[in-house]
Design an enzyme around this catalytic site. Sequence first.
Site, short mmCIF file in Angstrom:
data_model
loop_
_atom_site.label_atom_id
_atom_site.label_comp_id
_atom_site.label_asym_id
_atom_site.label_seq_id
_atom_site.Cartn_x
_atom_site.Cartn_y
_atom_site.Cartn_z
CD GLU A 24 -1.78 -2.34 1.52
OE1 GLU A 24 -0.62 -2.60 1.93
OE2 GLU A 24 -2.66 -3.22 1.46
CG HIS A 47 -9.86 -6.68 7.89
ND1 HIS A 47 -8.71 -6.91 8.60
CD2 HIS A 47 -9.63 -7.18 6.64
CE1 HIS A 47 -7.84 -7.53 7.82
NE2 HIS A 47 -8.37 -7.69 6.63
#
Lengths: 337, 326
Positions: free
Chosen positions: B60, B129
């Site tokens: 990322e 998450h």
Amino acid sequence: MAHAQTEAKPIVDREQALDWLRQMLVIRRFEERSAMLYQRQKIGGFCHLYSGQEACAVGSIGVLREDDYVITAYRDHGHALARGMEPRAGMAEMLGKASGCSKGKGGSMHFFQANRNFMGGHAIVGSHIPLAAGMAFASKYRGDDRVTICFFGDGAMDQGALHEAFNMAGLWKLPVIYVVENNLMSMGTHLHRHSAVLDLTQRGGPPYGFSASVAVDANDIEAMAETTLEAANRARAGEGPTFIEAKTYRYRGHSMSDPMKYRTAEELEKARERDPIALYEVVLRERGWVDDEGLELMQAEVKELIDEAIAHAEEAPEPGLDEIYTDITVSPHIPQE
Amino acid sequence: MAVIQYREALNQAMSEEMERDDRVFLMGEEVAEYQGAYKVSQGMLDRFGARRIVDSPISENGFAGIGIGAAMVGLRPIIEFMTFSFSYVAFDQLVNNAANMRYMSGGQFSVPIVFRGNSGIAGNLGATHSHRPEALFSHFPGLKVMMPSTPADAKGMLKAAIRDDDPVIFIEHENLLGDKGEVPDDPDFVVPIGQADVKREGSDVTILTYSRSVMTSLKAADKLAEEDVSVEVVDLRTLRPLDMDTILASITKTNRCVFVEEDWYYCGIGAGVADRIYRAAFDELDAPIQRVAAKDAPIPYNRTLELDILPNVERVVEAVNSVLYR
């Protein structure tokens, strides 16, 4: 005046050589005078000087084209000047003035000059290394043959961002040249204390499938130029990235606030024996391309140039307070308060 | 107008903008050959090819930075975070580079980029998450933050984000991806950045909200209507910059306000918005603003606990009753 090269040039004719010498002198004087201004508190913040490393920026940027992208870290004055930034724009930025290269909003660590494709000095260690891959990605996406060169210090070798960007640059064969300016010190931490592997060419290119991974004596400006030109040619030919370990040394501390207790006077003296500017002067004298008179004239011109830059910077106006809210977004910024 | 899913609306927005402008490309994990982890980019590889629909490694920080670098030299990247929790790995790129680049360079470099992906508390995913990063990113001058609640908004807002010359944080909601609604097929249908929307008219209380909480608030409004309480539901849509005109018009009409959000209460979006309302329209309020937010804990795996953390219809009804002193 220092200027970027219009064409990728072979190494090296007399005119080119003298211009490179002159650029190194400009950088050296710009920075040594900056140190004085810093001590007089005219320059604020952090100020990381490049003295001792000049051949690295001038030799490498000197063989690139004007449409190539140049990006670097916080030790950025040398790269900016080698890319053709006017010393007055750089010095005004150091003093935080409106006529500075970043309108006084960037400072020493954040020099930018879009019209020379100088993509900035970036002050988070390793954070700009993916940006360079992005610029190279854009060149590949558009199908042009521009090259991106990205400079960083040996301390950045330990950042995850570097390894992520290297992996994608190698995977996608991006036209990028990564130059680690290995001055042996990650701030105050010597290479042998921050890197398990001391040969950085082993950490840089091979694990990521680069087209080459080479070490070069970056005190030798023509060696630096030759290595960079080969890398640029490979990149333009679609062969992907090159990793260059430019072996160099910085004369000053990490920043102006660093007393350099980690090194001895003897070590510094030994390093200065191989000063990149003095070495090149010897080479050019031997070739008969310069003599005492020529050098004196050049030094006088450089002194005048930097004096003029400092005078300009000291006299230049501060940015207006309305500048606080400009340049935040392209569309007018709406303060959320 | 065709009735399509929220995820299809996102796909349409990206596809139409890529059709219109060759500088637009999509990069992220599994966006190409896998067709998108949440099937948002389904079919786009076939349509646009691997040059423009780019599968990245799980990096990322790296690919967010690559997007920013590409944007600095004139491309218009869309960077997908599979879930927005992963954007924290790239936090440095978003807040140090994307948000600051234009300012630090004295206006020389724009970063026309969209960082998009889904977020939210979506069903037994546990703490890592289930992040709601909107308040975090809304803190930074230089970023714009958008969160659509309906399929039509998803399309129109994403098109606006892609066309914008600044970095936009575009946060979808995992639980909305399958929602269906009417979506305009006009290729120039755009919902401008910074424009809130009155999703339901009412006269007694204003609920300010965004993303999935719009749906929770509309259900609460239905329930309250049975008791003759008329609730106006304003969907902020853009969290930075805020549409204060629409907010203040509604407050002036109802004189009462409840803020509903899925992120945490402390320093949440509602905290910033309430402060601005108090300073702009204190005299218009007949009661203190009530806020309904997630309970102040990391998000647990257990479904019963997880559901209890979320704002729900009952809590929204209770807050509305409280500002009405009922």
